[in-house]
Design a protein around this motif. Structure first.
Motif, mmCIF file in Angstrom:
data_model
loop_
_atom_site.group_PDB
_atom_site.id
_atom_site.type_symbol
_atom_site.label_atom_id
_atom_site.label_comp_id
_atom_site.label_asym_id
_atom_site.label_seq_id
_atom_site.Cartn_x
_atom_site.Cartn_y
_atom_site.Cartn_z
ATOM 1 N N LYS A 155 0.894 -1.152 0.066
ATOM 2 C CA LYS A 155 0.072 0.146 -0.058
ATOM 3 C C LYS A 155 0.877 1.181 -0.064
ATOM 4 C CE LYS A 155 -3.834 -2.080 2.536
ATOM 5 N NZ LYS A 155 -4.792 -2.115 3.652
ATOM 6 N N ILE A 156 2.165 1.184 0.895
ATOM 7 C CA ILE A 156 2.843 2.461 0.864
ATOM 8 C C ILE A 156 3.549 2.735 -0.437
ATOM 9 C CG2 ILE A 156 4.983 3.241 1.885
ATOM 10 C CD1 ILE A 156 4.615 1.508 4.091
ATOM 11 N N ILE A 157 3.910 1.578 -1.272
ATOM 12 C CA ILE A 157 4.392 1.677 -2.500
ATOM 13 C C ILE A 157 3.329 2.257 -3.603
ATOM 14 C CG2 ILE A 157 5.323 0.407 -4.696
ATOM 15 C CD1 ILE A 157 6.513 -1.554 -2.415
ATOM 16 N N ALA A 158 2.178 1.893 -3.642
ATOM 17 C CA ALA A 158 1.033 2.387 -4.283
ATOM 18 C C ALA A 158 0.739 3.721 -4.095
ATOM 19 C CB ALA A 158 -0.304 1.603 -4.208
ATOM 20 N N ASN A 159 0.633 4.300 -2.812
ATOM 21 C CA ASN A 159 0.517 5.607 -2.367
ATOM 22 C C ASN A 159 1.802 6.609 -2.917
ATOM 23 O OD1 ASN A 159 -1.629 4.953 -1.031
ATOM 24 N ND2 ASN A 159 -0.762 5.022 0.901
ATOM 25 N N VAL A 160 3.058 6.105 -2.976
ATOM 26 C CA VAL A 160 4.147 6.859 -3.541
ATOM 27 C C VAL A 160 4.057 6.935 -5.251
ATOM 28 C CG1 VAL A 160 6.606 6.406 -3.851
ATOM 29 C CG2 VAL A 160 5.813 6.094 -1.502
ATOM 30 N N ILE A 161 3.554 5.967 -5.570
ATOM 31 C CA ILE A 161 3.446 5.776 -7.093
ATOM 32 C C ILE A 161 2.396 6.980 -7.525
ATOM 33 C CG2 ILE A 161 3.021 4.704 -9.394
ATOM 34 C CD1 ILE A 161 3.960 2.276 -8.100
ATOM 35 N N ALA A 162 1.355 7.282 -6.614
ATOM 36 C CA ALA A 162 0.320 8.259 -6.871
ATOM 37 C C ALA A 162 0.425 9.440 -6.505
ATOM 38 C CB ALA A 162 -0.991 7.698 -6.088
ATOM 39 N N MET A 163 1.768 9.633 -5.620
ATOM 40 C CA MET A 163 2.236 11.029 -5.576
ATOM 41 C C MET A 163 3.145 11.537 -6.834
ATOM 42 S SD MET A 163 3.855 10.724 -1.677
ATOM 43 C CE MET A 163 3.006 9.494 -0.757
ATOM 44 N N LYS A 164 3.505 10.533 -7.817
ATOM 45 C CA LYS A 164 4.459 11.079 -9.041
ATOM 46 C C LYS A 164 5.563 11.541 -8.707
ATOM 47 C CE LYS A 164 0.148 11.833 -11.518
ATOM 48 N NZ LYS A 164 -0.637 12.771 -12.445
#
Length: 530
Positions: free
Chosen positions: A196-205
């Motif tokens: 989930k952390i990785i997915a959130n970081v990707i969403a931050m671009k």
């Protein structure tokens, strides 16, 4: 009086340092004992089994140390310090510190126990205030996975903080490598949080080059093919967000923020004609609520390869031989024979305040607050751009209704005007006179399925939120709002029924015909009567 209080406080300081010295002496003796047991003269006597255990311990200590130093680095950030995120950050940092202190891996080691206490106190040379001494736990250590969970959970809360991430870069090479190591642990609780952390970081671009440099992209691809829903769902979300970030001509330009999970394979490039949105209730979850009945768990889990074939319309009858963790994806979608997107909403919500380690979070959120947060996240995923069918369970149905009855101002474009401010007559008078209009969710909604939704409240919720039981059980806000005598609940239902008629929304309501066995108490309970 003033002088005697000062003397007492000075004695308190002295007692604290004496306790610190005693703790430090015990730890020193413990380390000497370990050293004597490990070394014989100048030669280390280690079997292969000992060497393997030592290597694992070193690796685990390194992971905990990196998480601890990251939490330490952001602990003074004003954007999160006094928030729910800040509370979990303090808990995670304290447990990681205790783990490392026990192993002598922090500078000052036992002295930190006293230092942290003194940093948080204001009672020296004061009269009445004396902070309680922290528990002396240096001589014991939390388990590795308990420590890892506390630390990774704190990092997850930080990754969810938009205020923090607007001005700060969350990911660096060391943290990316640490998250990869955490995912590789394959723990049922920690691995999903890391994904989930990785997915959130990707969403931050931001900082996406670390995905390739550390091998995280390969890890995500591997997890996306896992059979367990708590593993492949956050991996799917991460890969979808990465596709939107990298591809300028992607069929879908939408980001899946925290709490919004696409139940769509990452390699599916078909533009959907319809959105099917799943909204769970209290104590539910995207990877939990929509599973097949537990009595069928003796069957093998459906593999991703089988799932791809079934979704393509091949060997659909094979689905009956497997256990599915998401029947709307594996059973419903293949029968529709048209490209659809299934989205599952996920949020943390409990029955009681004491279920959360953070008192602010344990209090809960109102239906209004939670539905508006949900609407924001769904809008970021492009919900409202195509027809919608909602499938909701329990409190999730209330959230859906609240999202739909939000009104949009035609003059100001303000989308945050809540219909509860109006009576039923005033609500539709505004719409009739063309001053307000339904929001995009309501306009695009074709149908709603309600599974056991407390439209008129729940007698069970009423009984546990009044009198002595309310004081003992400490129900959360969400449970209190489900009382049968809650006027806001009846008002919301009136507005929704009128809106459903005006917008020609098809509604299917499924009630509890029999009491449900409650696993915790062992009693059959009727949560929502017909």
């Amino acid at each position: 009086m003033h002088m005697s209080s000062r003397v007492i406080n000075k004695l308190g300081v002295a007692a604290a340092f004496i306790l610190g010295a005693v703790a430090g002496n015990h730890i020193r003796k413990y380390r000497e004992k370990v050293s004597l047991a490990t070394y014989s003269g100048n030669t280390v006597e280690l079997t292969q089994e000992d060497a393997d255990e030592w290597f694992i311990e070193e690796k685990r200590s390194s992971i905990i140390a990196k998480i601890y130093h990251r939490l330490q680095a952001v602990s003074d950030n004003t954007a999160i310090r006094d928030t729910v995120t800040g509370s979990y950050m303090k808990i995670g940092k304290r447990i990681c510190q205790q783990y490392l202190q026990y192993r002598g891996l922090l500078e000052g080691s036992s002295e930190l126990w006293i230092k942290d206490w003194l940093n948080e106190t204001d009672w020296i040379d004061s009269v009445d205030f004396w902070t309680r001494l922290p528990p002396l736990q240096i001589l014991s250590s939390p388990t590795y996975f308990a420590t890892l969970y506390a630390g990774v959970r704190a990092l997850w809360y930080i990754s969810c903080s938009s205020d923090f991430n607007k001005k700060n870069s969350f990911l660096d090479y060391d943290l990316a490598m640490t998250l990869k190591q955490v995912v590789d642990e394959k723990d049922d609780y920690v691995t999903p949080l890391a994904l989930k952390i990785i997915a959130n970081v990707i969403a931050m671009k931001k900082d996406l080059h670390f995905l390739h440099e550390t091998g995280l992209l390969d890890t995500l691809t591997h997890c996306a093919n896992d059979k367990e829903s708590q593993i492949f769902l956050p991996a799917w979300r991460a890969l979808h967000n990465l596709k939107v970030t990298n591809e300028t001509k992607s069929a879908c330009k939408n980001l899946y923020l925290e709490g919004v999970y696409p139940f769509v394979l990452p390699d599916d490039n078909k533009a959907p004609l319809l959105d099917i949105i799943l909204v769970h209730g209290i104590k539910g979850g995207a990877a939990w609520t929509w599973r097949q009945h537990d009595q069928q768990r003796y069957r093998p889990l459906l593999s991703q390869e089988k799932r791809r074939n079934i979704l393509k319309g091949q060997n659909i009858e094979d689905v009956d031989e497997f256990y599915t963790c998401c029947w709307p994806l594996d059973w419903l979608v293949p029968t529709l024979k048209l490209p659809v997107r299934v989205i599952a909403v996920n949020f943390k919500c409990g029955w009681w305040r004491w279920e959360s380690e953070c008192s602010t979070e344990g209090t809960g959120k109102s239906v209004i607050e939670r539905s508006r947060d949900m609407a924001h996240a769904l809008a970021a995923a492009g919900v409202g751009e195509r027809p919608i069918i909602w499938i909701s369970h329990s409190m999730g149905g209330l959230l859906v209704k609240n999202m739909l009855v939000e009104l949009k101002s035609k003059s100001s474009g303000d989308n945050d005007v809540f219909a509860k401010e109006y009576s039923k007559e005033e609500f539709f008078s505004q719409v009739k006179h063309n001053q307000w209009e339904a929001n995009s969710f309501a306009k695009q909604t074709m149908a709603i399925v309600f599974f056991s939704v407390p439209h008129q409240g729940s007698p069970l919720a009423t009984s546990v939120t009044q009198g002595v039981l309310r004081q003992v059980l400490q129900p959360a806000t969400e449970l209190c709002e489900m009382r049968t005598d809650n006027p806001a609940l009846h008002h919301l239902n009136q507005l929704f029924v009128s809106l459903a008629k005006a917008q020609s929304i098809a509604v299917l309501t499924l009630n509890e015909s029999e009491p449900v066995l409650h696993k915790t108490t062992g009693y059959p309970l009727h949560f929502i009567p017909p």
